[in-house]
Motif scaffolding. Structure first.
Motif, mmCIF file in Angstrom:
data_model
loop_
_atom_site.group_PDB
_atom_site.id
_atom_site.type_symbol
_atom_site.label_atom_id
_atom_site.label_comp_id
_atom_site.label_asym_id
_atom_site.label_seq_id
_atom_site.Cartn_x
_atom_site.Cartn_y
_atom_site.Cartn_z
ATOM 1 N N GLU A 1 0.831 -1.198 0.000
ATOM 2 C CA GLU A 1 0.000 0.000 0.000
ATOM 3 C C GLU A 1 0.865 1.247 0.000
ATOM 4 O O GLU A 1 1.869 1.320 0.697
ATOM 5 C CB GLU A 1 -0.916 0.002 1.223
ATOM 6 N N GLY A 2 0.490 2.234 -0.800
ATOM 7 C CA GLY A 2 1.227 3.487 -0.872
ATOM 8 C C GLY A 2 2.401 3.442 -1.836
ATOM 9 O O GLY A 2 3.076 4.443 -2.056
ATOM 10 N N GLU A 3 2.631 2.293 -2.433
ATOM 11 C CA GLU A 3 3.782 2.116 -3.323
ATOM 12 C C GLU A 3 3.379 2.434 -4.765
ATOM 13 O O GLU A 3 2.212 2.294 -5.131
ATOM 14 C CB GLU A 3 4.197 0.659 -3.223
ATOM 15 N N SER A 4 4.351 2.862 -5.582
ATOM 16 C CA SER A 4 4.050 3.006 -7.005
ATOM 17 C C SER A 4 4.932 2.041 -7.800
ATOM 18 O O SER A 4 6.138 1.996 -7.598
ATOM 19 C CB SER A 4 4.277 4.448 -7.465
ATOM 20 N N VAL A 5 4.286 1.294 -8.660
ATOM 21 C CA VAL A 5 4.989 0.237 -9.386
ATOM 22 C C VAL A 5 4.786 0.428 -10.884
ATOM 23 O O VAL A 5 3.676 0.696 -11.347
ATOM 24 C CB VAL A 5 4.457 -1.154 -8.968
ATOM 25 N N TYR A 6 5.882 0.320 -11.634
ATOM 26 C CA TYR A 6 5.804 0.449 -13.078
ATOM 27 C C TYR A 6 6.014 -0.911 -13.734
ATOM 28 O O TYR A 6 6.992 -1.593 -13.443
ATOM 29 C CB TYR A 6 6.867 1.434 -13.565
ATOM 30 N N LEU A 7 5.069 -1.289 -14.589
ATOM 31 C CA LEU A 7 5.220 -2.550 -15.318
ATOM 32 C C LEU A 7 5.701 -2.214 -16.716
ATOM 33 O O LEU A 7 5.033 -1.501 -17.459
ATOM 34 C CB LEU A 7 3.867 -3.263 -15.416
ATOM 35 N N MET A 8 6.876 -2.738 -17.045
ATOM 36 C CA MET A 8 7.441 -2.411 -18.328
ATOM 37 C C MET A 8 7.510 -3.662 -19.169
ATOM 38 O O MET A 8 7.640 -4.761 -18.641
ATOM 39 C CB MET A 8 8.836 -1.860 -18.119
ATOM 40 N N GLY A 9 7.455 -3.482 -20.459
ATOM 41 C CA GLY A 9 7.589 -4.664 -21.299
ATOM 42 C C GLY A 9 7.162 -4.361 -22.710
ATOM 43 O O GLY A 9 6.419 -3.410 -22.952
ATOM 44 N N PRO A 10 7.652 -5.140 -23.666
ATOM 45 C CA PRO A 10 7.299 -4.907 -25.062
ATOM 46 C C PRO A 10 5.800 -5.120 -25.300
ATOM 47 O O PRO A 10 5.111 -5.680 -24.462
ATOM 48 C CB PRO A 10 8.126 -5.941 -25.825
ATOM 49 N N ASN A 11 5.329 -4.655 -26.461
ATOM 50 C CA ASN A 11 3.928 -4.893 -26.814
ATOM 51 C C ASN A 11 3.644 -6.386 -26.810
ATOM 52 O O ASN A 11 4.456 -7.179 -27.276
ATOM 53 C CB ASN A 11 3.628 -4.331 -28.206
ATOM 54 N N GLY A 12 2.502 -6.749 -26.285
ATOM 55 C CA GLY A 12 2.127 -8.156 -26.296
ATOM 56 C C GLY A 12 2.746 -8.949 -25.172
ATOM 57 O O GLY A 12 2.675 -10.180 -25.159
ATOM 58 N N SER A 13 3.358 -8.258 -24.181
ATOM 59 C CA SER A 13 3.983 -9.009 -23.095
ATOM 60 C C SER A 13 2.996 -9.343 -21.988
ATOM 61 O O SER A 13 3.341 -10.019 -21.030
ATOM 62 C CB SER A 13 5.153 -8.209 -22.523
ATOM 63 N N GLY A 14 1.761 -8.839 -22.113
ATOM 64 C CA GLY A 14 0.736 -9.193 -21.130
ATOM 65 C C GLY A 14 0.412 -8.103 -20.127
ATOM 66 O O GLY A 14 -0.327 -8.338 -19.182
ATOM 67 N N LYS A 15 0.957 -6.889 -20.358
ATOM 68 C CA LYS A 15 0.733 -5.803 -19.403
ATOM 69 C C LYS A 15 -0.750 -5.483 -19.232
ATOM 70 O O LYS A 15 -1.270 -5.480 -18.114
ATOM 71 C CB LYS A 15 1.452 -4.521 -19.861
ATOM 72 N N SER A 16 -1.420 -5.229 -20.355
ATOM 73 C CA SER A 16 -2.827 -4.831 -20.267
ATOM 74 C C SER A 16 -3.683 -5.938 -19.671
ATOM 75 O O SER A 16 -4.593 -5.674 -18.885
ATOM 76 C CB SER A 16 -3.357 -4.455 -21.647
ATOM 77 N N THR A 17 -3.400 -7.172 -20.055
ATOM 78 C CA THR A 17 -4.161 -8.302 -19.517
ATOM 79 C C THR A 17 -3.996 -8.369 -18.008
ATOM 80 O O THR A 17 -4.971 -8.586 -17.273
ATOM 81 C CB THR A 17 -3.663 -9.611 -20.147
ATOM 82 N N LEU A 18 -2.785 -8.138 -17.547
ATOM 83 C CA LEU A 18 -2.528 -8.165 -16.112
ATOM 84 C C LEU A 18 -3.331 -7.078 -15.401
ATOM 85 O O LEU A 18 -3.964 -7.313 -14.365
ATOM 86 C CB LEU A 18 -1.026 -7.971 -15.868
ATOM 87 N N LEU A 19 -3.344 -5.873 -16.010
ATOM 88 C CA LEU A 19 -4.071 -4.762 -15.382
ATOM 89 C C LEU A 19 -5.567 -5.062 -15.289
ATOM 90 O O LEU A 19 -6.215 -4.701 -14.311
ATOM 91 C CB LEU A 19 -3.843 -3.467 -16.156
ATOM 92 N N LEU A 20 -6.106 -5.718 -16.314
ATOM 93 C CA LEU A 20 -7.542 -6.022 -16.299
ATOM 94 C C LEU A 20 -7.915 -6.970 -15.155
ATOM 95 O O LEU A 20 -9.068 -7.032 -14.748
ATOM 96 C CB LEU A 20 -7.985 -6.624 -17.635
#
Lengths: 223, 250
Positions: free
Chosen positions: A29-48
């Protein structure tokens, strides 16, 4: 309590595309985390998965201690998800109605809704845009209003998908300082490939082929 | 890109613009009913309605020429009707138009339809040009139009322009690569474009639905009641409705 706790998360889309293959992730809690990765690496799916729009096929997702498979109402109340394309996020005919959409569906009274809309628009520097139609906003304005539509729900965890994508350098600079402000007092999870945005965060993770490959040091990256 | 083909001029200021949309909708409906129920002859009654509407047009500060041009959309429809006129019988002498004969009563029917249709469309144009689309929807909603219908219209208003933009962009991309294209080939390409705009809209629809669910949507859209009747609204109604009845009494 941890804001996010993900263990062994797998997700395959109905068309057979494997998006996530065993993601582990913890966000305090209170932390900020950046998810980095090429297109198609699953970032958006993870966020959903973070507010139960997608439910884990294997593994588990806990948000503020709750398993997303055991009801999403409370989780959606506490997690605000800003989509990549503001034209998907802004679906009501006027900005005001759009920012009011979340609070109204939380069942808040009219007076409280108005207060929240006012404050959310002020927070993103979009006072005076209330009566405009989203179609008549510039791209940068749309992006900011899209954040306001989530802020008005006063979420504890703010999730942003590619927040600076497609912005011109000037709009982007403004946007970075907006995010810097939003970070205070909130838990923030963002995805994308904006190095400056990454430096703004406490931690950064590299996603590749549906897995968290490794943690990177936001400060040391590229130096 | 900005498009304005639905409610251009609706953001101006005038006495008509500031009226409650419900008042305007009700006035429009009663105006159309009054016009339709009025016999053509003697013509002074329809003339009265015409003058009444034209004075409202002037009051609205919407360019009259714009409204008149817009109201011309009725012409093709009424023109279609004119095709059948020579075959209508009736009495009262006839006129020769080239090889065709038109009876006086048939001509009167034509004039009747033309005049009334034009008045109705002009009045509708005035309503749309003085009321932002969103307020119009709110008005219709609080007058009891089904919820689903209002929701559909508001999504249409929000995304219509986006779809038009998308289509225009594709059209430009096509022009850039294939500027010399035969008619049939062109039609095939336009067909493909329509298909791909449909697919994109469909996918966008799914994403929008997700964005709605993420913000607590559970099947029914809630909106705030924003409309408030004021003194001027009641004043307008209490002047306008008696005026509509005036030709009946005299």
């Amino acid at each position: 309590m941890r804001a996010v706790e993900i263990r062994g998360l797998h997700y395959t889309y109905p068309d057979g595309t494997v998006a996530l293959r065993g993601v582990n992730l913890e966000v305090e809690e209170g932390e900020s985390v950046y998810l980095m990765g090429p297109n198609g690496s699953g970032k958006s799916t993870l966020l959903l998965h973070l507010n139960g729009l997608l439910l884990p096929q294997r593994g588990e997702v806990r948000v503020f201690g709750r398993d997303t498979r055991e009801g999403v109402e409370e989780i959606r109340r506490r997690v605000g998800l800003v989509f990549q394309d503001p034209d998907d996020q802004l679906f009501m005919p006027t900005v005001f109605e759009d920012v009011a959409f979340g609070p109204l569906h939380l069942g808040l009274g009219e007076r409280e809704v108005r207060r929240r809309v006012r404050e959310a628009l002020r927070a993103v520097g979009a006072e005076g845009l209330g009566r405009r139609s989203p179609h008549h906003l510039s791209y940068g304005e749309k992006k900011r209003v899209a954040i306001a539509t989530i802020l008005s729900m006063e979420p504890q965890l703010l999730v942003l998908d590619e927040p600076t994508l497609g912005l011109d350098p000037w709009a982007r600079r403004e946007f970075l300082s907006l995010l810097e402000r939003l970070k205070r007092g909130r838990t923030l999870v963002m995805a994308g490939h904006d190095l400056e945005l990454m430096e703004l965060c406490d931690r950064a993770l590299l996603l590749r082929r549906g897995r968290v490959e490794r943690e990177v040091d936001p400060e040391a990256w590229g130096k | 890109m900005k498009h304005h083909f639905l409610d251009q001029y609706s953001d101006r200021r005038s006495p008509l613009h500031s009226l409650d949309p419900r008042v305007k909708i009700l006035s429009l409906l009663s105006f159309v009913v009054a016009v339709v129920l009025t016999p053509l002859l003697p013509p002074h009654r329809l003339l009265f309605y015409t003058l009444l509407l034209l004075s409202l047009v002037l009051l609205s500060r919407v360019p009259p020429l714009f409204l008149l041009r817009r109201s011309a959309v009725v012409l093709p429809f009424v023109g279609l009707l004119a095709v059948g006129l020579p075959f209508l019988g009736g009495s009262g002498g006839s006129y020769n138009l080239g090889p065709l004969h038109v009876t006086r009563s048939a001509l009167l029917i034509f004039l009747n339809v033309l005049w009334k249709a034009w008045l109705s469309v002009l009045a509708m144009g005035l309503l749309v040009s003085t009321t932002p689309f969103t307020r119009l929807l709110r008005g219709l909603q609080s007058l009891g139009l089904p919820h689903l219908f209002i929701t559909l219209l508001s999504f249409m208003y929000r995304y219509l322009y986006l779809i038009v933009d998308e289509f225009e962009r594709m059209g430009r991309a096509r022009e850039a690569r294939a500027w010399r294209m035969g008619g049939l080939e062109r039609m095939r390409v336009v067909g493909n474009m329509v298909g791909s705009v449909f697919l994109r809209s469909y996918e966008r629809g799914e994403r929008i639905y997700q964005a709605m669910r993420a913000r607590g949507f559970g099947g029914r859209i809630r909106v705030m009641r924003e409309l408030r009747m004021e003194g001027t609204d009641l004043l307008f109604l209490s002047l306008f409705l008696p005026l509509l009845l005036l030709p009946v009494v005299i």
